[in-house]
Design a protein around this motif. Sequence first.
Motif, PDB file in Angstrom:
ATOM      1  N   LYS A 196      10.333 -13.412  -8.832  1.00 33.38           N
ATOM      2  CA  LYS A 196      11.355 -12.412  -9.123  1.00 33.38           C
ATOM      3  C   LYS A 196      10.805 -11.441 -10.170  1.00 33.38           C
ATOM      4  O   LYS A 196      10.274 -11.855 -11.197  1.00 33.38           O
ATOM      5  CB  LYS A 196      12.640 -13.057  -9.627  1.00 33.38           C
ATOM      6  N   GLN A 197      10.936 -10.143  -9.879  1.00 34.21           N
ATOM      7  CA  GLN A 197      10.486  -9.118 -10.806  1.00 34.21           C
ATOM      8  C   GLN A 197      11.527  -8.016 -10.894  1.00 34.21           C
ATOM      9  O   GLN A 197      12.360  -7.867  -9.997  1.00 34.21           O
ATOM     10  CB  GLN A 197       9.149  -8.516 -10.333  1.00 34.21           C
ATOM     11  N   LYS A 198      11.444  -7.253 -11.958  1.00 35.64           N
ATOM     12  CA  LYS A 198      12.308  -6.078 -12.105  1.00 35.64           C
ATOM     13  C   LYS A 198      11.620  -4.890 -11.451  1.00 35.64           C
ATOM     14  O   LYS A 198      10.447  -4.617 -11.713  1.00 35.64           O
ATOM     15  CB  LYS A 198      12.555  -5.775 -13.586  1.00 35.64           C
ATOM     16  N   ASN A 199      12.371  -4.187 -10.588  1.00 38.29           N
ATOM     17  CA  ASN A 199      11.814  -2.957 -10.039  1.00 38.29           C
ATOM     18  C   ASN A 199      12.074  -1.803 -10.996  1.00 38.29           C
ATOM     19  O   ASN A 199      12.632  -1.987 -12.081  1.00 38.29           O
ATOM     20  CB  ASN A 199      12.358  -2.674  -8.633  1.00 38.29           C
ATOM     21  N   ARG A 200      11.681  -0.601 -10.614  1.00 41.35           N
ATOM     22  CA  ARG A 200      11.793   0.544 -11.531  1.00 41.35           C
ATOM     23  C   ARG A 200      13.237   0.915 -11.845  1.00 41.35           C
ATOM     24  O   ARG A 200      13.507   1.678 -12.776  1.00 41.35           O
ATOM     25  CB  ARG A 200      11.075   1.763 -10.940  1.00 41.35           C
ATOM     26  N   PHE A 201      14.195   0.371 -11.059  1.00 40.56           N
ATOM     27  CA  PHE A 201      15.609   0.638 -11.317  1.00 40.56           C
ATOM     28  C   PHE A 201      16.266  -0.481 -12.120  1.00 40.56           C
ATOM     29  O   PHE A 201      17.477  -0.476 -12.316  1.00 40.56           O
ATOM     30  CB  PHE A 201      16.359   0.832  -9.997  1.00 40.56           C
ATOM     31  N   GLY A 202      15.442  -1.460 -12.538  1.00 47.87           N
ATOM     32  CA  GLY A 202      15.969  -2.559 -13.333  1.00 47.87           C
ATOM     33  C   GLY A 202      16.596  -3.660 -12.509  1.00 47.87           C
ATOM     34  O   GLY A 202      17.175  -4.593 -13.068  1.00 47.87           O
ATOM     35  N   SER A 236      16.600  -6.996 -10.109  1.00 44.57           N
ATOM     36  CA  SER A 236      15.779  -8.185  -9.921  1.00 44.57           C
ATOM     37  C   SER A 236      15.550  -8.398  -8.425  1.00 44.57           C
ATOM     38  O   SER A 236      16.504  -8.550  -7.653  1.00 44.57           O
ATOM     39  CB  SER A 236      16.476  -9.406 -10.526  1.00 44.57           C
ATOM     40  N   VAL A 237      14.285  -8.379  -8.006  1.00 47.61           N
ATOM     41  CA  VAL A 237      13.958  -8.496  -6.584  1.00 47.61           C
ATOM     42  C   VAL A 237      12.856  -9.534  -6.388  1.00 47.61           C
ATOM     43  O   VAL A 237      12.052  -9.792  -7.296  1.00 47.61           O
ATOM     44  CB  VAL A 237      13.495  -7.138  -5.993  1.00 47.61           C
ATOM     45  N   ASP A 238      12.821 -10.134  -5.192  1.00 44.33           N
ATOM     46  CA  ASP A 238      11.738 -11.048  -4.831  1.00 44.33           C
ATOM     47  C   ASP A 238      10.548 -10.235  -4.343  1.00 44.33           C
ATOM     48  O   ASP A 238      10.689  -9.378  -3.464  1.00 44.33           O
ATOM     49  CB  ASP A 238      12.187 -12.000  -3.717  1.00 44.33           C
ATOM     50  N   ARG A 239       9.360 -10.504  -4.914  1.00 42.51           N
ATOM     51  CA  ARG A 239       8.159  -9.798  -4.487  1.00 42.51           C
ATOM     52  C   ARG A 239       7.055 -10.793  -4.159  1.00 42.51           C
ATOM     53  O   ARG A 239       6.877 -11.797  -4.863  1.00 42.51           O
ATOM     54  CB  ARG A 239       7.660  -8.831  -5.566  1.00 42.51           C
ATOM     55  N   LYS A 240       6.331 -10.497  -3.084  1.00 44.40           N
ATOM     56  CA  LYS A 240       5.167 -11.299  -2.716  1.00 44.40           C
ATOM     57  C   LYS A 240       3.984 -10.807  -3.534  1.00 44.40           C
ATOM     58  O   LYS A 240       3.703  -9.604  -3.580  1.00 44.40           O
ATOM     59  CB  LYS A 240       4.883 -11.166  -1.225  1.00 44.40           C
ATOM     60  N   LEU A 241       3.296 -11.721  -4.203  1.00 45.10           N
ATOM     61  CA  LEU A 241       2.183 -11.376  -5.085  1.00 45.10           C
ATOM     62  C   LEU A 241       0.941 -12.162  -4.702  1.00 45.10           C
ATOM     63  O   LEU A 241       1.024 -13.345  -4.335  1.00 45.10           O
ATOM     64  CB  LEU A 241       2.544 -11.668  -6.544  1.00 45.10           C
ATOM     65  N   ILE A 242      -0.226 -11.509  -4.789  1.00 48.72           N
ATOM     66  CA  ILE A 242      -1.484 -12.210  -4.535  1.00 48.72           C
ATOM     67  C   ILE A 242      -2.415 -12.130  -5.741  1.00 48.72           C
ATOM     68  O   ILE A 242      -3.539 -12.628  -5.680  1.00 48.72           O
ATOM     69  CB  ILE A 242      -2.186 -11.674  -3.267  1.00 48.72           C
ATOM     70  N   GLY A 243      -1.968 -11.485  -6.830  1.00 47.22           N
ATOM     71  CA  GLY A 243      -2.708 -11.531  -8.081  1.00 47.22           C
ATOM     72  C   GLY A 243      -3.967 -10.701  -8.129  1.00 47.22           C
ATOM     73  O   GLY A 243      -4.993 -11.172  -8.640  1.00 47.22           O
ATOM     74  N   ILE A 244      -3.928  -9.472  -7.600  1.00 53.58           N
ATOM     75  CA  ILE A 244      -5.092  -8.583  -7.696  1.00 53.58           C
ATOM     76  C   ILE A 244      -4.673  -7.241  -8.295  1.00 53.58           C
ATOM     77  O   ILE A 244      -3.519  -6.852  -8.219  1.00 53.58           O
ATOM     78  CB  ILE A 244      -5.752  -8.335  -6.313  1.00 53.58           C
ATOM     79  N   ALA A 245      -5.640  -6.562  -8.896  1.00 56.92           N
ATOM     80  CA  ALA A 245      -5.425  -5.227  -9.458  1.00 56.92           C
ATOM     81  C   ALA A 245      -6.550  -4.320  -8.974  1.00 56.92           C
ATOM     82  O   ALA A 245      -7.642  -4.798  -8.633  1.00 56.92           O
ATOM     83  CB  ALA A 245      -5.401  -5.290 -10.981  1.00 56.92           C
TER      84      ALA A 245
END
Length: 358
Positions: A201-207, A209-218
């Motif tokens: 769960k992360q905050k999007n730019r509108f504040g 809380s949404v579920d996001r798929k992450l793979i840990g790269i930049a």
Amino acid sequence: MGIFVALLVLSFLIFFHELGHFLAARLFGVRVDVFSIGFGKKIFTKQIGQTEWSISAIPLGGYVKMKGQDDSDPTAVNYDSDSYTRKRPWQRIIILLAGPFANFFVAFMLYFGASQIGTYLSPLFNYSHYLPATVGSFSDESPAKKAGIEQGDRIVSINSTPINNWEDVGETIQLFDGVLYFDIIRDNRQLNIGVEPIIKKQKNRFGESVDRKLIGIAPDAPDELTFSPMEGLAFAWNETIHASTLIFTSVQKLISGDVPANQLGGVVTIVDITAKASQSGIIALLFFTALISVNLGVLNLLPIPALDGGHIGFNLYEMITGKTASEEVMYRLTLVGWGLLLSLMLLGLYNDINRLLG
């Protein structure tokens, strides 16, 4: 000094908004009685032709007073040949659109100017669209690193979906469930690697809380992006559209309740952030000024009777029906519009005070 720069920025943007209305009005032969930056007591006035140019004590707004058009009294019409009232609806619509258009144009030029100076990576603009899809670093416990992706790998597709830039990587990861199959280029060889994302769960730019798929790269990102003049024009266009879409979406989410009303900022927040941006360097100031300019353009297009968008609605009604809207109806709707605007301003001020108090 920062507050002075912030007030200067607001006055600059308001001037160009009103200049858009002024130039369009004069193009169609409408007399402009007053061109004012600010409200309240006038501290400077100069008569040039038929127009009184003035600067008022409160530099948080402005207006162009055209003959036959008065927001404070929509019944105060005039039917002389040089009156706003006598112009055809499509001409009035162009006059009304000219103010917001001027704000979008100013934002475009500010973005273009920033692109030619050299833009550092900032959340104020959509930089991931301009970065190659090359892996630069990993987070702790990165699923991508565990699966075998390495620094310097160039991602060409995910689940057979072509990848052109780093923005595509983030968007495509969200489209699929389960294991994601990455086609990458490493040492001139193409490899296919399966990566199973984690969900957080992360905050999007509108504040929200949404579920996001992450793979840990930049991304492998430079400290600064530079653009040729032609690339700068494309960059300015894309960023103006991106900022406009972002603000329209923000308004929509405020109205629907997806974003709480306490997120609404007032003039104190705008001045505060602009002042801080001015202390962070010219690029930050250019980007934030462009964002405010787009904000002014978008908000003035909202269909609220006291704003340009509301007046455009009245003129569209006249174009479609062939009838002028009732003066009584216009008067009552304009009062409602002013009430709504005043309520929003007070809410923004209330939120600003709460933020200042911690």
